[in-house]
Design an enzyme around this catalytic site. Structure first.
Site, PDB file in Angstrom:
ATOM      1  N   GLU A 138      41.029  37.550  45.258  1.00  9.44           N
ATOM      2  CA  GLU A 138      40.974  38.891  45.267  1.00  9.44           C
ATOM      3  C   GLU A 138      40.333  39.818  44.088  1.00  9.44           C
ATOM      4  OE1 GLU A 138      42.097  40.188  48.055  1.00  9.44           O
ATOM      5  OE2 GLU A 138      43.224  42.120  47.728  1.00  9.44           O
ATOM      6  N   ASP A 139      40.559  39.560  42.987  1.00  8.44           N
ATOM      7  CA  ASP A 139      40.175  40.195  41.797  1.00  8.44           C
ATOM      8  C   ASP A 139      38.985  39.642  41.081  1.00  8.44           C
ATOM      9  OD1 ASP A 139      42.154  41.969  42.666  1.00  8.44           O
ATOM     10  OD2 ASP A 139      43.601  41.213  41.126  1.00  8.44           O
TER      11      ASP A 139
END
Ligand code: MN
Length: 701
Positions: free
Chosen positions: A76-77
């Protein structure tokens, strides 16, 4: 923050066979991937996944779950990809990280209670592997512990509200009360800062004024039990602000009225000792009536077991709550399924199957599993496997039975939407209405102008609501058509009698027919329960000129003249072939019955044992009833348009049988009075032009 070797050591203490290399590589990868990213607290970002992994070591989870926790935010990051994680850490960790990433993408869209409940179920259903959910809950717990670092109030409040509505109840659902309580307390501090402050300060004052002291009471309980020969460990604590707040709200009490703000937990070796300890406590202090609960003999639905009681401490006039349980019950209460899994690994005792009746299916899987790993992989949350969760375009979540289609969805949203549904888009693409929905689909219903659910839908819908609505609609349409049909039949009778259907005529007629209104009469005529003659007799008694007696296999046809028959000799038209003027016919003479008239190739001629005679239609034949079968599309108004067409060609419908409909078509049998075969041919031709008509044919019998 946990250092690399500390984390590995922790896992090693409860699982000596843990894959050290996997944990080390995950640690290094995560630190590298998150690089210089910072948390709101100013800490390096990678401290977060490491702390999440730390929380999960308290639950003694397996190495793959710990690795998943370490990697849970990388897709996700950071620039890391799903493929990379899979290649480096294997398909299992890849799948788990993917699962956590998917859960993280689900954002709360509305705050209504119903939505929250659906979202909780959705998260459960999406967590095909219980470990995904455990990582997600630990992730949320750590975010809550560090929430005060986030500067923006609206963001803090949103996360706190979501935790209170979604994640704390989820933790409760799988029996993780420790997680649940901490999440609630932290969320409460942000959501109701004033109340939280007020309760904390009042508790501090209470401690001062009453001298009631957790430490002292803990000691007193412990020595009391020891004196009676019971080895027990006692822990005590003040209740936390949120649980006090809830109690105040539930019982409509002020803080001053609440006296039991301290709770003690007595942990003993076995179940028998639980009851012994209870007896000792009740023997020493008076119990508060109505507060004793035995969740050992009757566990809570989620499997929670414990004895609860409240007693009055004489001197202080304070009430305390006491919970008594075994070590196993305690671990199960704190860590729920996770504790269960730890025991399954062989740390201690056998799992109490009966403690989790609500997870019966899941336990079945657990007990068949060969290894702890297989066990967790198979630990699907069976209770929601037969459900599907889908979104409206606005992000509202709906729970539907498994195998549901867009039609089920439409009816779940509103029965009007279901009735006017003509098509659907799933995830932006137009799909057939019979498409099976899957978890997370976004469904948009395309509406038509009219409410006309297709009877064919009934074959593929999955929800009872949709099925019932479709049936009801078809039934209503059917009734409307029959009424339209019956009205035409009634008008025709009235026209023959030359009477107007005024109340003065209708009232007594309905009375004679024992029907309560005009619609009932029309329905009875359409369904052929009443003949035209019966109705005319009821409308104008005695006015019906020619009664056509029904005699078994043939009908009298006095209005016909047939050449070759002596005038006055009675004849009957065959009830099977139903000849009309223009048909080539033959008569059969019997000694004791009227002459039977058949079409020349009638099947029934073979059965006749009388004398054959040549007959022809007379020039002044008035007409006879032919039988036709019409196949119609099953659509609203089809029957009425048919009746209109027949009437437009000056033919009377004298009989009607509505055959059972299938989903797309239905076949109806009409007896229509025609002048001749050419008149019949004209009518059949006209009927075939009617849009709803698939075929129209003359039939026999
Ligand atoms: Mn995270």
């Amino acid at each position: 923050m946990l250092r690399q070797y500390e984390l590995v050591e922790r896992v090693k203490t409860y699982d000596p066979d843990a894959d050290e290399d996997l944990l080390n590589r995950a640690y290094v990868f995560s630190v590298k991937a998150h690089g210089s990213q910072l948390r709101a607290s100013g800490d390096p970002y990678f401290s977060h996944p490491i702390e999440v992994a730390g929380i999960l070591t308290d639950l003694k989870l397996d190495d793959k779950t710990i690795a998943t926790a370490i990697l849970h935010d990388t897709i996700e990051d950071t620039v890391a990809t799903q493929g990379e994680i899979e290649r480096l850490f294997g398909p299992d960790v890849g799948r788990l990280v993917d699962g956590v990433t998917k859960l993280s993408k689900i954002e709360t869209q509305t705050e209504s209670e119903r939505q929250a409940e659906n979202l909780r179920k959705f998260l459960l259903a999406m967590s095909s592997d219980i470990r995904v959910l455990l990582v997600k809950l630990a992730d949320r717990l750590h975010n809550m512990r560090t929430l005060h670092h986030i500067a923006r109030e609206d963001k803090r409040l949103r996360i706190a509200r979501e935790t209170m509505d979604i994640y704390a109840p989820l933790a409760e659902r799988i029996g993780m009360y420790g997680f649940m309580e901490e999440m609630q307390e932290l969320a409460f501090q942000h959501l109701e800062p004033d109340a939280s402050q007020m309760i904390s300060s009042r508790m501090a004052r209470l401690r001062e004024t009453t001298g009631a002291n957790v430490h002292r009471i803990t000691g007193a309980l412990e020595s009391l039990l020891r004196a009676k020969g019971l080895a027990a460990s006692v822990t005590g604590r003040e209740k936390r602000p949120y649980s006090i707040w809830r109690k105040m709200a539930a019982r409509q009490m002020s803080f001053e009225q609440l006296s039991d703000v301290m709770a003690f937990r007595v942990i003993v070796d076995d179940e028998t000792d639980c009851y012994r300890a209870l007896g000792i406590v009740h023997g020493r202090w008076p119990m508060v009536p109505g507060r004793f609960k035995d969740f050992i003999s009757t566990p809570k639905p989620n499997g929670y077991r414990s004895l609860h009681t409240s007693v009055l401490l004489g001197g202080e006039q304070a009430r305390i709550e006491v919970q008594i349980r075994t070590r196993l019950m305690h671990e199960e209460a704190e860590y729920g399924l996770a504790a269960h899994w730890a025991y399954k690994q062989g740390n201690d005792g056998a799992p109490a199957r009966e403690a989790y009746p609500w997870l019966e299916d899941l336990l079945e899987v657990l007990q068949d599993a060969a290894s702890p790993e297989e066990l967790l992989e198979n630990a699907r949350l069976a209770m929601f496997q037969d459900q599907v969760f889908v979104f409206t375009p606005k992000g509202e979540l709906y729970q539907l039975p498994g195998d549901s289609t867009p039609v089920d969805f439409a009816y779940a949203v509103h029965s009007d939407l279901g009735d006017s549904c003509v098509g659907a888009k799933v995830n932006g693409r137009v799909v057939p209405l019979r498409t099976r929905l899957v978890n997370g689909d976004q469904v948009e219903i395309l509406k038509g102008k009219v409410k006309a659910p297709d009877p064919a839908w009934e074959a593929f819908v999955a929800s009872a609501k949709a099925r019932a609505a479709i049936r009801r609609h078809v039934r209503n349409k059917r009734r409307e058509e029959l009424l339209a049909m019956g009205a035409k039949l009634l008008d025709a009778v009235a026209a023959r009698l030359r009477v107007a259907l005024t109340d003065e005529i209708m009232g007594p007629a309905l009375g004679r027919l024992k029907l309560h209104d005009r619609q009932a009469l029309e329905l009875a005529m359409a369904e052929n329960r009443l003949s035209d003659d019966q109705v005319s007799e009821a409308l104008v008694p005695g006015a019906t000129p020619t009664k056509r007696p029904r005699t078994g296999k043939a009908k009298a046809a006095a209005a016909l003249s047939i050449e070759g028959l002596t005038s006055g000799v009675g004849f009957l038209l065959c009830d099977h072939c139903r000849p009309v003027p223009g048909d080539r016919i033959v008569g059969v003479r019997h000694s004791d019955a009227p002459i039977a008239v058949h079409i020349i190739d009638c099947d029934h001629l073979a059965d006749e044992d009388g004398e054959w005679m040549d007959v022809k239609w007379g020039a002044d034949s008035a007409g006879a009833a032919a039988r036709i079968a019409v196949v119609l599309h099953n659509q609203p108004g089809s029957l009425a348009s048919l009746a209109a067409s027949i009437a437009a060609h000056n033919a009377n419908i004298v009989g009607l049988q509505l055959k059972h409909r299938d989903r797309e078509f239905h076949t109806d049998i009409f007896d229509i009075e025609v002048e001749s075969t050419s008149h019949l041919a004209t009518i059949l031709g006209a009927l075939r032009q009617v849009k709803a008509v698939v075929s129209a044919e003359r039939v026999r019998a």
